[in-house]
Design an enzyme around this catalytic site. Structure first.
Site, PDB file in Angstrom:
ATOM      1  N   GLY A 182       0.889  -1.199  -0.098  1.00  0.00           N
ATOM      2  CA  GLY A 182       0.106   0.246  -0.107  1.00  0.00           C
ATOM      3  C   GLY A 182       0.742   1.457  -0.095  1.00  0.00           C
ATOM      4  O   GLY A 182       1.930   1.550  -0.696  1.00  0.00           O
ATOM      5  N   LEU A 201     -20.169   3.845  17.406  1.00  0.00           N
ATOM      6  CA  LEU A 201     -19.766   3.694  18.730  1.00  0.00           C
ATOM      7  C   LEU A 201     -20.672   3.000  19.713  1.00  0.00           C
ATOM      8  O   LEU A 201     -20.105   2.065  20.435  1.00  0.00           O
ATOM      9  CB  LEU A 201     -19.758   5.290  19.443  1.00  0.00           C
ATOM     10  CG  LEU A 201     -19.063   5.278  20.807  1.00  0.00           C
ATOM     11  CD1 LEU A 201     -17.769   4.624  21.070  1.00  0.00           C
ATOM     12  CD2 LEU A 201     -19.341   6.595  21.274  1.00  0.00           C
ATOM     13  N   TYR A 238     -10.939   5.323  14.686  1.00  0.00           N
ATOM     14  CA  TYR A 238      -9.816   5.652  13.931  1.00  0.00           C
ATOM     15  C   TYR A 238      -9.860   7.100  13.882  1.00  0.00           C
ATOM     16  O   TYR A 238      -8.567   7.736  13.602  1.00  0.00           O
ATOM     17  CB  TYR A 238     -10.293   5.450  12.252  1.00  0.00           C
ATOM     18  CG  TYR A 238      -9.206   5.402  11.200  1.00  0.00           C
ATOM     19  CD1 TYR A 238      -8.338   4.565  11.136  1.00  0.00           C
ATOM     20  CD2 TYR A 238      -9.506   6.507  10.521  1.00  0.00           C
ATOM     21  CE1 TYR A 238      -7.298   4.736  10.047  1.00  0.00           C
ATOM     22  CE2 TYR A 238      -8.651   6.768   9.320  1.00  0.00           C
ATOM     23  CZ  TYR A 238      -7.517   5.858   9.227  1.00  0.00           C
ATOM     24  OH  TYR A 238      -6.780   5.994   8.207  1.00  0.00           O
ATOM     25  N   ASP A 260       7.283  -4.266   9.131  1.00  0.00           N
ATOM     26  CA  ASP A 260       5.918  -4.719   8.994  1.00  0.00           C
ATOM     27  C   ASP A 260       5.896  -5.773  10.005  1.00  0.00           C
ATOM     28  O   ASP A 260       6.917  -6.552  10.580  1.00  0.00           O
ATOM     29  CB  ASP A 260       5.451  -5.214   7.603  1.00  0.00           C
ATOM     30  CG  ASP A 260       4.262  -4.741   7.360  1.00  0.00           C
ATOM     31  OD1 ASP A 260       3.215  -5.257   8.157  1.00  0.00           O
ATOM     32  OD2 ASP A 260       3.853  -3.900   6.521  1.00  0.00           O
ATOM     33  N   ASN A 289     -15.612  10.891  10.953  1.00  0.00           N
ATOM     34  CA  ASN A 289     -16.352  10.160   9.753  1.00  0.00           C
ATOM     35  C   ASN A 289     -17.350   9.212  10.389  1.00  0.00           C
ATOM     36  O   ASN A 289     -16.838   8.367  11.365  1.00  0.00           O
ATOM     37  CB  ASN A 289     -14.996   9.315   8.868  1.00  0.00           C
ATOM     38  CG  ASN A 289     -15.734   8.636   7.768  1.00  0.00           C
ATOM     39  OD1 ASN A 289     -16.591   9.213   6.972  1.00  0.00           O
ATOM     40  ND2 ASN A 289     -15.080   7.918   7.249  1.00  0.00           N
ATOM     41  N   GLY A 327      -1.065   1.534   9.797  1.00  0.00           N
ATOM     42  CA  GLY A 327      -2.334   1.854  10.301  1.00  0.00           C
ATOM     43  C   GLY A 327      -3.317   0.785  10.047  1.00  0.00           C
ATOM     44  O   GLY A 327      -3.206   0.192   8.931  1.00  0.00           O
ATOM     45  N   ASN A 358       3.753   5.200   9.253  1.00  0.00           N
ATOM     46  CA  ASN A 358       2.773   4.505   8.241  1.00  0.00           C
ATOM     47  C   ASN A 358       1.689   3.628   8.614  1.00  0.00           C
ATOM     48  O   ASN A 358       0.641   3.742   8.177  1.00  0.00           O
ATOM     49  CB  ASN A 358       3.287   4.443   6.859  1.00  0.00           C
ATOM     50  CG  ASN A 358       2.301   3.759   5.950  1.00  0.00           C
ATOM     51  OD1 ASN A 358       1.815   4.347   5.205  1.00  0.00           O
ATOM     52  ND2 ASN A 358       2.490   2.422   5.843  1.00  0.00           N
TER      53      ASN A 358
HETATM   54  P1  NAI Z   1      -2.803  -0.892   4.197  1.00  0.00           P
HETATM   55  O1  NAI Z   1      -3.517  -1.708   4.932  1.00  0.00           O
HETATM   56  O2  NAI Z   1      -2.389  -1.268   2.585  1.00  0.00           O
HETATM   57  O3  NAI Z   1      -1.074  -1.027   4.808  1.00  0.00           O
HETATM   58  C1  NAI Z   1      -0.769  -0.925   6.252  1.00  0.00           C
HETATM   59  C2  NAI Z   1       0.504  -1.610   6.410  1.00  0.00           C
HETATM   60  O4  NAI Z   1       0.712  -1.701   7.858  1.00  0.00           O
HETATM   61  C3  NAI Z   1       0.374  -3.323   6.253  1.00  0.00           C
HETATM   62  O5  NAI Z   1       1.335  -3.801   5.500  1.00  0.00           O
HETATM   63  C4  NAI Z   1       0.285  -3.914   7.722  1.00  0.00           C
HETATM   64  O6  NAI Z   1       0.526  -5.141   7.717  1.00  0.00           O
HETATM   65  C5  NAI Z   1       1.098  -2.836   8.321  1.00  0.00           C
HETATM   66  N1  NAI Z   1       0.744  -2.716   9.844  1.00  0.00           N
HETATM   67  C6  NAI Z   1      -0.603  -2.839  10.616  1.00  0.00           C
HETATM   68  N2  NAI Z   1      -0.357  -3.009  11.785  1.00  0.00           N
HETATM   69  C7  NAI Z   1       0.798  -3.275  11.958  1.00  0.00           C
HETATM   70  C8  NAI Z   1       1.609  -3.319  13.094  1.00  0.00           C
HETATM   71  N3  NAI Z   1       1.036  -3.500  14.270  1.00  0.00           N
HETATM   72  N4  NAI Z   1       2.871  -3.415  13.160  1.00  0.00           N
HETATM   73  C9  NAI Z   1       3.499  -3.117  11.951  1.00  0.00           C
HETATM   74  N5  NAI Z   1       3.078  -2.963  10.817  1.00  0.00           N
HETATM   75  C10 NAI Z   1       1.660  -3.158  10.763  1.00  0.00           C
HETATM   76  O7  NAI Z   1      -3.036   0.620   4.406  1.00  0.00           O
HETATM   77  P2  NAI Z   1      -2.746   1.706   3.525  1.00  0.00           P
HETATM   78  O8  NAI Z   1      -4.086   2.063   2.682  1.00  0.00           O
HETATM   79  O9  NAI Z   1      -1.629   1.588   2.880  1.00  0.00           O
HETATM   80  O10 NAI Z   1      -2.519   2.837   4.603  1.00  0.00           O
HETATM   81  C11 NAI Z   1      -1.274   3.211   4.984  1.00  0.00           C
HETATM   82  C12 NAI Z   1      -1.723   4.443   6.050  1.00  0.00           C
HETATM   83  O11 NAI Z   1      -2.252   5.557   5.501  1.00  0.00           O
HETATM   84  C13 NAI Z   1      -2.387   4.023   7.496  1.00  0.00           C
HETATM   85  O12 NAI Z   1      -1.796   4.857   8.635  1.00  0.00           O
HETATM   86  C14 NAI Z   1      -3.782   4.410   7.097  1.00  0.00           C
HETATM   87  O13 NAI Z   1      -4.572   4.804   8.070  1.00  0.00           O
HETATM   88  C15 NAI Z   1      -3.499   5.833   6.365  1.00  0.00           C
HETATM   89  N6  NAI Z   1      -4.511   6.198   5.457  1.00  0.00           N
HETATM   90  C16 NAI Z   1      -4.859   5.794   4.397  1.00  0.00           C
HETATM   91  C17 NAI Z   1      -5.828   6.005   3.511  1.00  0.00           C
HETATM   92  C18 NAI Z   1      -6.354   5.552   2.185  1.00  0.00           C
HETATM   93  O14 NAI Z   1      -7.203   5.866   1.394  1.00  0.00           O
HETATM   94  N7  NAI Z   1      -5.866   4.289   1.778  1.00  0.00           N
HETATM   95  C19 NAI Z   1      -6.372   7.341   3.705  1.00  0.00           C
HETATM   96  C20 NAI Z   1      -5.925   7.954   4.980  1.00  0.00           C
HETATM   97  C21 NAI Z   1      -5.143   7.427   5.718  1.00  0.00           C
END
Ligand code: NAI
Length: 449
Positions: A222, A298, A354, A242, A348, A291, A289
């Protein structure tokens, strides 16, 4: 999931039909590529009010790679004007705002598709309410122009007192790297919470992170994967952290980028110490990053769903930041970039957990930034992505997904690389005067702050 509507409106019949029906008109955005690293056309430089930014501003603009002009080149040519920089830092009253109108009104039409308008403003003067009114007016102006300008063009406001401290910021905003950043107000230098010393100019603008180590949490896929890729492009040795369950993916990303994988659950109580132990030479760039989402209203949300989101998105960010700063593992001149979200800033439904966690990230950034800079020489900023095309958003039901894509000034979703480019600008060695900022990468989403 491909944006079929964007492809359709890129065809002649699609353009015709969408216009006739009054539907959104997304333009294919121009993004950075090694073949086309800069915008095409001239940079038009205009001034409103009495500015004190020169001669630095002139030399910074001359280094953007664009040809600087003071009037629309005649004939404007097929390409038109690539960018307009309006220096409105000297605007102190309503008459000065008239000069803003007079400068931009005749030239807006000449700005090419995917072109840039960057307005330069000054810090608000608390002792002069006329100046403060005029300078605050620039924000409403910038955001309104961003909403109407269309054709993939972006409009941003930079508040500054010293153009050379803003070089990395101006280069970013005046390039294809900032394709999905619009409607933002960015404070640089003296107006940021603390004024840092002169920025460190990198030896090489193409590989500014050469010789530096960057750790990206959640880097296996991602947005995190795109961030790792972009920082590696900029010369960094990347450490892809990760969860152990994603180790194979983390290794694949790290190998492709000549980096290192670090399988570790970031919520481990001693994650900061384990990162420091894995990187005995320390690190320069820390990207929070990782998340997760666990959506429920709620009334239906058990403590476990609340807790896991707060733990990954906020508590672990605070803990690892504290540990890596306290131990000195994050070296002086270092950069922290955390990931917020517009859902956190605007709220949201179904995301109280979140939203709380991501607003918390913004709070951490604003409060820690001045102290981290003063005590450790480290800047702290956040990116706040809007709707980004990832596996996470591909799983969103069709109608909600379509609304998410179109409800922004650029009428389309962003790509992971858009967040990555913004992160790379904040991680840049020359971005030392950018501190405590929360920059939205959202195409100027209608979800307010
Ligand atoms: P994703 O779910 O594709 O990737 C997140 C990565 O974080 C995954 O590889 C996962 O294994 C890793 N991860 C989760 N928990 C973990 C932990 N406890 N320790 C280590 N790694 C961990 O998510 P995406 O879409 O790439 O999002 C990345 C960031 O951007 C996040 O913080 C998300 O909240 C934020 N975000 C994403 C948006 C979107 O439209 N995709 C919008 C706004 C924010």
């Amino acid at each position: 999931m491909a944006d079929r509507y964007l492809s359709f409106t890129g065809t002649a019949p699609g353009r015709f039909l969408s216009r006739r029906l009054g539907l959104p008109q997304p333009a294919a955005l121009r993004r950075w590529s090694p073949q086309r690293p800069s915008l095409d056309g001239a940079l038009l430089r205009l001034t409103a009010g009495k500015s004190g930014l020169d001669p630095d501003l002139a030399s910074v603009l001359s280094r953007t790679g664009l040809e600087v002009a003071e009037a629309v080149p005649a004939p404007a040519g097929a390409l038109g004007v690539a960018a307009v920089v309006l220096d409105a830092s000297g605007v102190r009253d309503v008459d000065g705002l008239g000069e803003v109108h007079a400068a931009l009104h005749p030239v807006v039409r000449s700005v090419a598709a995917s072109g840039r308008v960057v307005v330069l403003g000054a810090p608000l003067d608390a002792g002069d309410h006329h100046q403060a009114a005029a300078q605050q007016a620039l924000e409403g102006f910038t955001r309104s122009l961003g909403k109407e300008i269309g054709r993939g063009r972006t409009v941003n406001l930079v508040r500054l007192t010293d153009a050379s401290a803003a070089e990395s910021t101006l280069r970013f905003l005046l390039s294809p790297r900032s394709a999905y950043v619009s409607g933002q107000v960015i404070h640089v230098g003296a107006d940021a919470p603390t004024a840092p010393t002169a920025p460190t100019a990198p030896g090489d603008w193409d590989r500014p992170l050469a010789g530096r180590t960057a750790l990206v949490t959640g880097g296996a896929r991602g947005i995190g994967e795109a961030v790792a890729e972009t920082l590696a492009r900029d010369g960094a040795h990347v450490v892809v952290l990760d969860v152990p369950a994603a180790e194979a993916d983390a290794r694949r990303v790290a190998e492709r980028l000549g980096g290192t994988a670090l399988p570790l659950d970031i919520t481990a109580a001693d994650a900061g110490e384990r990162i420091a132990a894995a990187l005995p030479d320390g690190l320069d760039v820390l990207i929070h990053n990782a998340g997760i989402t666990r959506d429920r209203r709620l009334v239906n949300m058990p403590a476990e769903r609340w807790g896991s989101v707060l733990e990954v998105n906020l508590a672990s960010v605070l803990r690892t930041t504290d540990a890596l700063l306290a131990s000195g593992a994050l070296r002086r001149g270092g950069r922290i970039v955390a990931t917020a979200s517009i859902a956190g800033l605007a709220g949201n439904a179904g995301q109280t957990n979140y939203g709380a966690s991501k607003a918390g990230v913004a709070g951490m950034v604003r409060a820690l930034a001045p102290r981290a800079l003063a005590e450790h020489g480290v800047t702290v900023n956040a990116v706040a992505p809007g709707f980004i095309e990832t596996k996470m958003t591909a799983a969103v039901p069709l109608f909600i997904r379509e609304a998410g894509r179109r409800m922004n000034s650029l009428a389309q979703g962003g790509l992971p690389v858009d967040v990555a480019e913004t992160t790379a600008w904040l991680a840049h060695p020359a971005s030392g005067a950018v501190n405590g900022q929360v920059v939205r990468v959202c195409g100027q989403s209608l979800l307010g702050a």
